[in-house]
Design a protein around this motif. Structure first.
Motif, PDB file in Angstrom:
ATOM      1  N   ILE A 155       7.650   1.299  -8.863  1.00 51.00           N
ATOM      2  CA  ILE A 155       6.505   1.812  -8.103  1.00 51.00           C
ATOM      3  C   ILE A 155       6.376   1.056  -6.792  1.00 51.00           C
ATOM      4  O   ILE A 155       6.186   1.662  -5.716  1.00 51.00           O
ATOM      5  CB  ILE A 155       5.210   1.683  -8.929  1.00 51.00           C
ATOM      6  N   ALA A 156       6.480  -0.283  -6.854  1.00 56.00           N
ATOM      7  CA  ALA A 156       6.370  -1.096  -5.639  1.00 56.00           C
ATOM      8  C   ALA A 156       7.503  -0.790  -4.665  1.00 56.00           C
ATOM      9  O   ALA A 156       7.290  -0.653  -3.445  1.00 56.00           O
ATOM     10  CB  ALA A 156       6.369  -2.579  -6.008  1.00 56.00           C
ATOM     11  N   ILE A 157       8.716  -0.656  -5.185  1.00 55.01           N
ATOM     12  CA  ILE A 157       9.878  -0.394  -4.322  1.00 55.01           C
ATOM     13  C   ILE A 157       9.753   0.969  -3.657  1.00 55.01           C
ATOM     14  O   ILE A 157      10.031   1.130  -2.460  1.00 55.01           O
ATOM     15  CB  ILE A 157      11.174  -0.489  -5.155  1.00 55.01           C
ATOM     16  N   MET A 158       9.340   1.979  -4.413  1.00 50.68           N
ATOM     17  CA  MET A 158       9.209   3.307  -3.836  1.00 50.68           C
ATOM     18  C   MET A 158       8.028   3.397  -2.862  1.00 50.68           C
ATOM     19  O   MET A 158       8.026   4.257  -1.977  1.00 50.68           O
ATOM     20  CB  MET A 158       9.077   4.350  -4.942  1.00 50.68           C
ATOM     21  N   SER A 159       7.072   2.505  -3.004  1.00 52.20           N
ATOM     22  CA  SER A 159       6.002   2.429  -1.996  1.00 52.20           C
ATOM     23  C   SER A 159       6.571   1.941  -0.671  1.00 52.20           C
ATOM     24  O   SER A 159       6.205   2.447   0.402  1.00 52.20           O
ATOM     25  CB  SER A 159       4.887   1.501  -2.485  1.00 52.20           C
ATOM     26  N   VAL A 160       7.460   0.970  -0.734  1.00 53.53           N
ATOM     27  CA  VAL A 160       8.148   0.520   0.489  1.00 53.53           C
ATOM     28  C   VAL A 160       8.993   1.658   1.051  1.00 53.53           C
ATOM     29  O   VAL A 160       9.010   1.887   2.282  1.00 53.53           O
ATOM     30  CB  VAL A 160       9.032  -0.710   0.177  1.00 53.53           C
ATOM     31  N   ALA A 161       9.661   2.396   0.174  1.00 51.02           N
ATOM     32  CA  ALA A 161      10.466   3.529   0.628  1.00 51.02           C
ATOM     33  C   ALA A 161       9.597   4.580   1.307  1.00 51.02           C
ATOM     34  O   ALA A 161       9.996   5.167   2.334  1.00 51.02           O
ATOM     35  CB  ALA A 161      11.212   4.152  -0.556  1.00 51.02           C
ATOM     36  N   ALA A 162       8.394   4.812   0.770  1.00 52.30           N
ATOM     37  CA  ALA A 162       7.480   5.794   1.379  1.00 52.30           C
ATOM     38  C   ALA A 162       7.093   5.362   2.789  1.00 52.30           C
ATOM     39  O   ALA A 162       7.007   6.193   3.700  1.00 52.30           O
ATOM     40  CB  ALA A 162       6.240   5.960   0.507  1.00 52.30           C
ATOM     41  N   VAL A 163       6.879   4.048   2.965  1.00 54.38           N
ATOM     42  CA  VAL A 163       6.588   3.539   4.319  1.00 54.38           C
ATOM     43  C   VAL A 163       7.778   3.800   5.233  1.00 54.38           C
ATOM     44  O   VAL A 163       7.628   4.196   6.401  1.00 54.38           O
ATOM     45  CB  VAL A 163       6.250   2.035   4.266  1.00 54.38           C
ATOM     46  N   GLY A 164       8.979   3.588   4.717  1.00 49.87           N
ATOM     47  CA  GLY A 164      10.174   3.835   5.520  1.00 49.87           C
ATOM     48  C   GLY A 164      10.301   5.291   5.912  1.00 49.87           C
ATOM     49  O   GLY A 164      10.676   5.608   7.060  1.00 49.87           O
ATOM     50  N   PHE A 165       9.996   6.210   4.993  1.00 53.48           N
ATOM     51  CA  PHE A 165      10.038   7.634   5.335  1.00 53.48           C
ATOM     52  C   PHE A 165       8.969   7.968   6.385  1.00 53.48           C
ATOM     53  O   PHE A 165       9.227   8.726   7.331  1.00 53.48           O
ATOM     54  CB  PHE A 165       9.818   8.487   4.082  1.00 53.48           C
ATOM     55  N   TYR A 166       7.784   7.397   6.213  1.00 56.68           N
ATOM     56  CA  TYR A 166       6.699   7.686   7.152  1.00 56.68           C
ATOM     57  C   TYR A 166       7.049   7.181   8.553  1.00 56.68           C
ATOM     58  O   TYR A 166       6.834   7.875   9.561  1.00 56.68           O
ATOM     59  CB  TYR A 166       5.405   7.042   6.660  1.00 56.68           C
ATOM     60  N   LEU A 167       7.608   5.966   8.634  1.00 56.76           N
ATOM     61  CA  LEU A 167       7.985   5.401   9.938  1.00 56.76           C
ATOM     62  C   LEU A 167       9.327   5.922  10.430  1.00 56.76           C
ATOM     63  O   LEU A 167       9.715   5.640  11.563  1.00 56.76           O
ATOM     64  CB  LEU A 167       8.055   3.871   9.824  1.00 56.76           C
ATOM     65  N   GLN A 168      10.006   6.653   9.534  1.00 55.26           N
ATOM     66  CA  GLN A 168      11.350   7.155   9.852  1.00 55.26           C
ATOM     67  C   GLN A 168      12.259   6.007  10.287  1.00 55.26           C
ATOM     68  O   GLN A 168      12.998   6.091  11.274  1.00 55.26           O
ATOM     69  CB  GLN A 168      11.261   8.242  10.928  1.00 55.26           C
TER      70      GLN A 168
END
Length: 696
Positions: A155-168
């Motif tokens: 969950i924590a790792i995919m939250s970081v991934a979500a930030v990466g997708f949002y910031l592209q």
């Protein structure tokens, strides 16, 4: 359990390694006095007191699943199965979504090439760095607890991934990808070491088949969904992708809380935080037992072959199939579906045992279909830009489809029994670390596969079909090498094939009454030269058989019998010293927690009836009691063998013909174990007679 029986040399014998049954030598005569037995084992014996054998293993209280699909209805397996499938699914959604984002952003070819080069290395690096730690943690912590911890990490790792997708942001996504590799490294050892704790031995093959099927299909579906996210979600794609991977991680964590308690393998273990010596130690653990070492090598080789194949599929689909990215997904789907189907079929083909005889079948089947894939299309595609319908209508396309499915199908036959063997023959207190060592070796083979395929094409100028040709040849050579080192694999295949070609087996009571662990004596009526082979095919645990010494000493075959750990025996009149050595070996096998199977009649039946049981069984049990071990006895009965091939119903010439009783219906029945402290030859004979009934 109880046993009072005299032992007679088996006319034919098989063991945990082979289940091989020899023919009686010309002019030979079955000894009437020695004990015909069967001893094989894998588990360490505990002190057996009267009645203790009934409840030594906590799995004895588990509900019985009569097929692998029955496991999907039980809490001990279903939540874990869903969690591991969701994890594989989410990993591939995430990784494919990154590729989708690069295309969505119109990234340069340099950025795409950079990701294509970095992503595999970043994901696999944690397996080299942290597998040593992961194996220790998986051994020390309760397995259900560790699964909850790793899914919370997701969950924590995919939250970081979500930030990466949002910031592209590709750097942020690569950091998340590395962390995903760390999480997968920690989950890997518990993924396979939990199965022997929640499954009965006869369920291991089916359970592993379900896990492999679930993993293959999850990877495929994850790649498809991940590739579609940025195509279908439009301007909202970064948000949708981030929320999707978080939601999948949350779902996995919630379901993991339904996994029942599974104790640690070695809670007293002291964790060594230095990864290098621990990684070396785990590689040594994985190589400690010959059969496990070669099973580990076989699994790593499976990853080598899979990596070479799947890494070539994108370019192969474009250059040699004439398709686009969609056709690459179709090719991958065919391979994945084949692997899933092959994994599921393993339980049916193995008869619910850990049947390593399927491994040679899988290896040579893979080679045959990879070789045919080369010949199916050696040059470039005659047309380009084909969609699925256009490809399927082209000449030779169905052959390629069959090859891709066939490769996957036999890959399933190859890898599932290897995992089951590793799980069944590794000590439970070391299994997680053995799996960690396996993961380290797998990672090395994956890197080697990628580098080898690249070097073959860039340095040697090979085409993709030529790479496939080399892979088919190499796979055959490696398989022959492994099976030469450990003949157990090949011999078990031959015995598996022979039993299923010659007979139609029905098994009753063996799953319930043959103990999953610890020593036991198995007694059975003796009808034909194939009896030991039949029993070894029915009993989930390995069994060693005692064979008449003249059969054991047949030229050329002797090395096979020795490899199979068969025990030669003679009558007291022929060779009293050999008889004593046989009893000593039997006693040692029981002391080590092995199964020992005997034919107490002392010889094959000559008229289809059961002869009186001799007293050798009582001698075996007395010796065990003298050193403080009470050995349970499991009565078994063979039905239908008198009318089958290689009984003494016909003359010797008649036995060599293929009679109408080819593919005879044969039944093996087991009764509840008898206490070894009170078992007698006469009592066991009466039980076997009752089990067999009127059907010889």
């Amino acid at each position: 359990m109880r046993a009072d029986v005299d032992v007679a040399p088996a006319a034919a014998t098989g063991n945990m390694a082979t289940g091989y049954t020899p023919a009686k030598p010309r002019g030979g005569r079955m000894a009437q006095n020695p004990s015909g037995m069967d001893t094989t084992g894998t588990d360490t014996a505990t002190d057996a007191t009267v009645g203790a054998f009934a409840a030594q293993d906590p799995r004895a209280d588990l509900p019985v699943a009569h097929s692998q699909f029955g496991l999907l209805k039980q809490r001990r397996f279903l939540p874990f199965f869903v969690v591991q499938a969701l994890g594989a699914f989410n990993d591939n959604v995430f990784r494919q979504a990154i590729i989708g984002m690069l295309f969505w952003l119109g990234a340069s070819s340099e950025d795409k090439a950079l990701y294509a080069s970095l992503a595999p290395a970043i994901f696999i690096l944690p397996y080299f760095l942290f597998s040593g730690l992961a194996g220790q943690v998986a051994e020390k912590l309760e397995k259900h607890r560790l699964i909850r911890i790793t899914t919370a990490m997701e969950i924590a790792i995919m939250s970081v991934a979500a930030v990466g997708f949002y910031l592209q942001s590709l750097p942020v996504l690569l950091v998340a990808l590395f962390c995903t590799g760390v999480q997968s490294t920690l989950f890997g050892p518990v993924k396979y070491s939990i199965l022997p704790s929640v499954l009965r031995p006869e369920e291991l093959t089916g359970g592993n088949g379900l896990v492999e099927m679930g993993t293959s299909m999850s990877i495929l579906l994850g790649m498809i969904l991940g590739g579609l996210l940025f195509k279908l979600a439009g301007d909202q794609a970064p948000w949708v992708s981030g929320l999707a991977v978080i939601a999948l991680a949350v779902a996995g964590n919630l379901i993991s809380r339904m996994i029942p308690r599974v104790d640690a393998g070695a809670p007293e273990l002291r964790v060594n935080w230095n990864p290098i010596p621990e990684s070396i130690h785990m590689l040594k653990l994985a190589r400690k037992q010959l059969a496990v070492r070669n099973a580990v090598l076989g699994v790593s080789w499976f990853w080598f072959v899979g990596t070479v194949l799947t890494s070539q599929l994108p370019a192969y689909a474009e250059l040699h199939l004439g398709g686009d990215a969609t056709l690459y997904i179709v090719a991958l789907a065919l391979f994945s579906i084949g692997t899933g189907v092959g994994s599921l079929l393993c339980e049916k083909l193995s008869g619910r045992t850990v049947e390593i005889g399927l491994v040679p079948l899988g290896a040579f089947g893979m080679s045959a279909f990879i070789l045919d894939l080369y010949f199916a299309r050696t040059g470039l595609a005659p047309a380009t830009g084909l969609d699925l319908a256009g490809f399927l209508s082209a000449d030779g396309s169905l052959r390629i489809v069959a090859d891709l499915v066939g490769i996957g199908l036999f890959a399933g036959f190859f890898v599932v029994p290897l995992f089951a063997l590793i799980q069944s023959r590794s000590p439970k207190s070391e299994l997680s670390r053995v799996i960690a060592g396996l993961n380290i070796q797998n990672s090395g083979f994956i890197v080697l596969a990628a580098m080898s395929a690249l070097a073959a094409q860039k340095l040697l100028g090979w085409t993709i079909p030529q790479v496939f040709l080399a892979l088919a040849v190499l796979n055959t050579l490696v398989a022959i090498w492994i099976f030469t080192i450990v003949p157990e694999f090949l011999m078990r295949f031959l015995s598996w094939l022979l039993v299923r070609v010659l007979y139609r087996l029905r098994v009753r009571g063996i799953e319930e009454h043959v103990p999953d662990e610890g020593p036991a004596l198995i007694v059975c009526n003796h009808v034909s030269y194939m009896d030991a082979l039949i029993l070894s095919a029915c009993i989930p645990r390995p069994v060693r058989f005692v064979m008449y010494y003249r059969i054991f000493n047949i030229p050329v075959m002797r090395w096979i019998f020795r490899t199979a750990k068969a025990i030669p025996i003679a009558s007291a009149k022929e060779d009293p010293q050999l008889l004593q050595r046989a009893y000593d070996e039997i006693d040692a096998a029981l002391a080590e927690g092995e199964l020992v199977g005997i034919f107490p009649e002392g010889a094959l039946t000559r008229d289809g009836t059961i002869a009186p049981f001799k007293a050798g069984v009582e001698r075996i049990l007395e010796r065990a009691r003298a050193r403080g071990q009470n050995v349970p006895v499991v009565p078994l009965a063979l039905r239908g063998m008198w009318a089958s091939m290689w009984s003494r119903r016909d003359s010797r010439f008649g036995r060599m013909r293929v009679p109408r009783r080819f593919r005879a219906h044969v039944e093996t029945s087991a009764a509840p174990p008898v206490d070894g402290a009170t078992a007698t030859a006469a009592g066991l004979e009466a039980q076997v007679r009752a089990l067999r009934g009127d059907a010889a």
